[in-house]
Design an enzyme around this catalytic site. Structure first.
Site, PDB file in Angstrom:
ATOM      1  N   LYS A  72      -3.392  -4.303   4.415  1.00 33.82           N
ATOM      2  CA  LYS A  72      -3.283  -5.425   3.546  1.00 33.82           C
ATOM      3  C   LYS A  72      -2.321  -5.267   2.186  1.00 33.82           C
ATOM      4  CE  LYS A  72      -6.887  -5.791   0.486  1.00 33.82           C
ATOM      5  NZ  LYS A  72      -7.368  -4.861   0.970  1.00 33.82           N
ATOM      6  N   THR A  74       0.466  -3.305   2.057  1.00 35.22           N
ATOM      7  CA  THR A  74       1.780  -3.244   2.966  1.00 35.22           C
ATOM      8  C   THR A  74       2.147  -4.637   3.449  1.00 35.22           C
ATOM      9  OG1 THR A  74       1.208  -1.209   4.255  1.00 35.22           O
ATOM     10  CG2 THR A  74       2.664  -2.488   5.203  1.00 35.22           C
ATOM     11  N   ARG A  95      -2.917  -3.786  -7.611  1.00 38.49           N
ATOM     12  CA  ARG A  95      -3.706  -2.869  -8.298  1.00 38.49           C
ATOM     13  C   ARG A  95      -3.276  -1.424  -8.389  1.00 38.49           C
ATOM     14  NH1 ARG A  95      -9.235  -2.792  -5.208  1.00 38.49           N
ATOM     15  NH2 ARG A  95      -7.572  -2.934  -3.500  1.00 38.49           N
ATOM     16  N   LYS A 106      -9.476   7.530   1.740  1.00 36.28           N
ATOM     17  CA  LYS A 106      -8.844   6.280   1.897  1.00 36.28           C
ATOM     18  C   LYS A 106      -7.535   6.191   1.719  1.00 36.28           C
ATOM     19  CE  LYS A 106      -8.925   1.555   0.047  1.00 36.28           C
ATOM     20  NZ  LYS A 106      -7.508   1.554  -0.653  1.00 36.28           N
ATOM     21  N   ALA A 274     -13.286  -2.962  -4.911  1.00 38.79           N
ATOM     22  CA  ALA A 274     -13.843  -4.361  -4.487  1.00 38.79           C
ATOM     23  C   ALA A 274     -15.196  -4.175  -4.026  1.00 38.79           C
ATOM     24  CB  ALA A 274     -12.890  -4.969  -3.646  1.00 38.79           C
ATOM     25  N   PHE A 302     -10.312  -4.586   0.127  1.00 40.24           N
ATOM     26  CA  PHE A 302     -11.093  -4.849   1.244  1.00 40.24           C
ATOM     27  C   PHE A 302     -11.159  -6.427   1.826  1.00 40.24           C
ATOM     28  CE2 PHE A 302     -13.224  -1.177  -1.226  1.00 40.24           C
ATOM     29  CZ  PHE A 302     -12.668  -0.337  -0.248  1.00 40.24           C
ATOM     30  N   PHE A 382       0.959  -2.740  15.007  1.00 44.92           N
ATOM     31  CA  PHE A 382       1.133  -1.312  15.191  1.00 44.92           C
ATOM     32  C   PHE A 382       1.840  -1.056  16.452  1.00 44.92           C
ATOM     33  CE2 PHE A 382      -1.859  -0.873  11.770  1.00 44.92           C
ATOM     34  CZ  PHE A 382      -2.052   0.099  11.639  1.00 44.92           C
ATOM     35  N   TRP A 410       5.903  -2.959   8.220  1.00 45.39           N
ATOM     36  CA  TRP A 410       5.742  -1.578   8.225  1.00 45.39           C
ATOM     37  C   TRP A 410       7.113  -1.069   8.687  1.00 45.39           C
ATOM     38  CZ3 TRP A 410       6.251   3.025  10.784  1.00 45.39           C
ATOM     39  CH2 TRP A 410       5.550   4.192  10.116  1.00 45.39           C
TER      40      TRP A 410
END
Length: 556
Positions: A72, A74, A95, A106, A274, A302, A382, A410
């Protein structure tokens, strides 16, 4: 061999932050430098621009997270870079990471690959000291509260009904429940206490929802700390320390400016989780971006069941924000896990499982629709995604009428989201019917049930006896006319972290309520969610190191 996020970030030749700020029209008079690549932005900047029309606001959210990763942050960074590449004056609002997840499991919150904010080491570690200031302010309340009790307890505080907890920006399960004041009388009054992680502190929520320094001081004074022997509430303002707290936070309230790998401006400010808090960066940072840029891209923590719901029901309501479009991020890997594939088998092609997992994506789309907002699905690609899986997901989107874009940020940075950016420009020009899900004047029970049924897909809500007693008390005290901040596992739409996909035939259990009166909402704790996480058996800290030249390794 892929480079790590840290290696990619360390290869970037950063621009001086004054040059990055100049791109968006911010002069040196509005910057407070923290070295060459970080700066605080003056609050006067927002005041001088408050009459300017807001730019477009884009929210990035996602499906329920899994170990497979969604990307998210990224996507948020890459999208911001892409919008700038197509000539749209764009800022990003994020954030701040918490040290607990950085050293735990995480990870950080600075993006990844070639869609990152830098200097990533600083951002993920101490940054400009905001987290420390929030921790200090929180624990100043605790120290003054316990000192007041020790020094005669003029406010008649009932030590069995102290609502305030200490905090620490670390995952430390041993501090969830503690005894303080043990030993000689000089050590204070013995009582039960506990710690939250700093990002769950109400001070963090207050900072992120305040619109000025004086609003911050007022909100700090409204925070509930305890009840007296007559069950009457005691607030920070009764301890007469709201001015001291605001003083501690006088720099922390100012947004922080950094840059992307492509040298575009980013404001990073505030970091409430969150799953146990409201999960959004500060109103001040978002509003500053909206006044200076034509497009602001921001994210909420999230999945859409948590961060997006709170962004749209709490932050936008308090900040007077009007979002224009939503990006829902999904990965084929995560969809396969929601479709029942074990984590260790995700590299294997499995179209059927992925399509099964699309039920989770569909529920988040349904949530965004309920808020009346246009949306687009960003498929975060990916390297292990197969052509058959990509084609099947694209066809699923087309068959169900969902706008979609394959995102490659990415690997390619802003170039990997040009199509996504172009589609969003069109989406942002569409009229929308955004509105919060519920009226704050509804009952506490009705507001919680609305979220549970509409957003989670639950059949209903069960309130424990303790929660029912708390609701009755809050009704008596007039605290019932506030938004609800749901504390729930991020791993599932339900309150069972093992229930992947889109569960059906379930109910949500609200075990406890906590009033965050300074923030202006009521926290409803569901299931087994914790406000102080623990470390995994092999925390990420085990892989981190620094050499004699000060070169960091192992930080992602």
């Amino acid at each position: 061999m892929f480079k790590t996020d840290l290696e990619i970030a360390q290869e970037c030749k950063l621009e001086h932050i004054r040059d990055v700020a100049a791109k968006i029209g911010i002069g040196e008079e509005d910057l407070e430098y923290y070295g060459n690549y970080k700066a605080k932005v003056s609050l006067d900047l927002l005041r001088r621009n408050e009459n300017k029309e807001d730019g477009k606001l884009i929210l990035v959210t996602a499906i329920n997270p899994t170990k497979a990763g969604e990307g998210k942050s990224t996507t948020t960074v890459g999208l911001g870079d892409a919008l700038n590449k197509i000539g749209k004056k764009t800022m990003i609002a994020l954030r701040e990471p918490s040290l607990g997840p950085v050293f735990g499991l995480k990870g950080g919150a600075a993006g990844g690959g070639y869609a990152q904010v830098v200097p990533m080491e600083d951002i993920n570690l101490h940054f400009t000291g905001d987290m420390h200031a929030i921790t200090t302010a929180n624990n100043l309340v605790s120290a003054c509260l316990d000192n007041h009790i020790h020094q005669g307890n003029e406010l008649d505080i009932d030590i069995e009904h102290v609502a305030w907890k200490r905090c620490l920006d670390m995952n430390d399960r041993t501090l969830r429940s503690i005894e303080i004041g043990q030993g000689p009388k000089a050590n204070g009054v013995e009582r039960h206490d506990g710690f939250n992680i700093t990002v769950a502190s109400e001070v963090m929520a207050v900072l992120c929802l305040s619109t000025s320094l004086m609003d911050l001081k007022r909100r700090l004074g409204e925070m509930l700390v305890a009840y007296n022997s007559k069950s009457e509430p005691i607030y920070v303002k009764d301890l007469k320390i709201e001015g001291a707290l605001a003083m501690v936070l006088k720099d922390a309230i100012k947004p922080n400016m950094v840059q992307t790998l492509e040298h575009n401006p980013v404001l990073i400010h505030g970091g409430p989780f969150a799953n146990i808090a409201h999960g959004c960066n500060s109103i001040l940072a978002t509003k500053t971006c909206l006044k200076l840029a034509d497009y602001t891209v921001t994210e909420a923590g999230f999945g859409a069941d948590l961060g997006a719901e709170k962004f749209l029901d709490i932050k936008c309501r308090f900040g007077g924000l009007k979002p224009n479009a939503v990006v829902i991020v999904a990965t084929i890997r995560a969809l396969k896990q929601h479709g029942g594939v074990a984590y260790e088998d995700l590299k294997e092609e499995n179209v059927d499982a992925m399509l099964e997992g699309c039920a989770n994506l569909a529920k988040h789309i349904d949530t965004v629709k309920h808020f009346g907002l246009p949306y687009i699905i960003a498929i975060n690609e990916f390297a292990t995604d197969t052509p058959s899986e990509v084609e099947a997901l694209q066809n699923w989107c087309k068959e169900h009428g969902h706008a979609m874009s394959l995102s490659q940020v990415w690997a390619k940075g802003g170039d990997g989201a040009i199509d996504l950016a172009n589609q969003l420009v069109e989406l942002c020009d569409q009229p929308n019917s955004y509105a919060p899900l519920y009226d704050v004047n509804d009952s506490i029970e009705h507001k919680i049930e609305t979220i549970a049924k509409v957003v989670y897909g639950a059949d209903g809500v069960d309130f424990t006896e303790e929660a029912q007693q708390q609701i009755a008390l809050y009704n008596t005290l007039g605290w019932d006319k506030m938004p609800i901040c749901m504390a729930k596992t991020q791993m599932s739409l339900s309150d069972n972290d093992k229930a992947y996909g889109a569960p059906i035939n379930f109910r949500i259990t609200v075990r406890e309520l906590r009033p965050s009166l300074g923030a202006g909402f009521i926290v409803a704790l569901t299931g087994k969610v914790l406000t102080m996480p623990g470390l995994p058996k092999a925390p990420a800290a085990l892989n981190m190191d620094i050499n004699e030249e000060g070169h960091i390794v192992g930080l992602f």
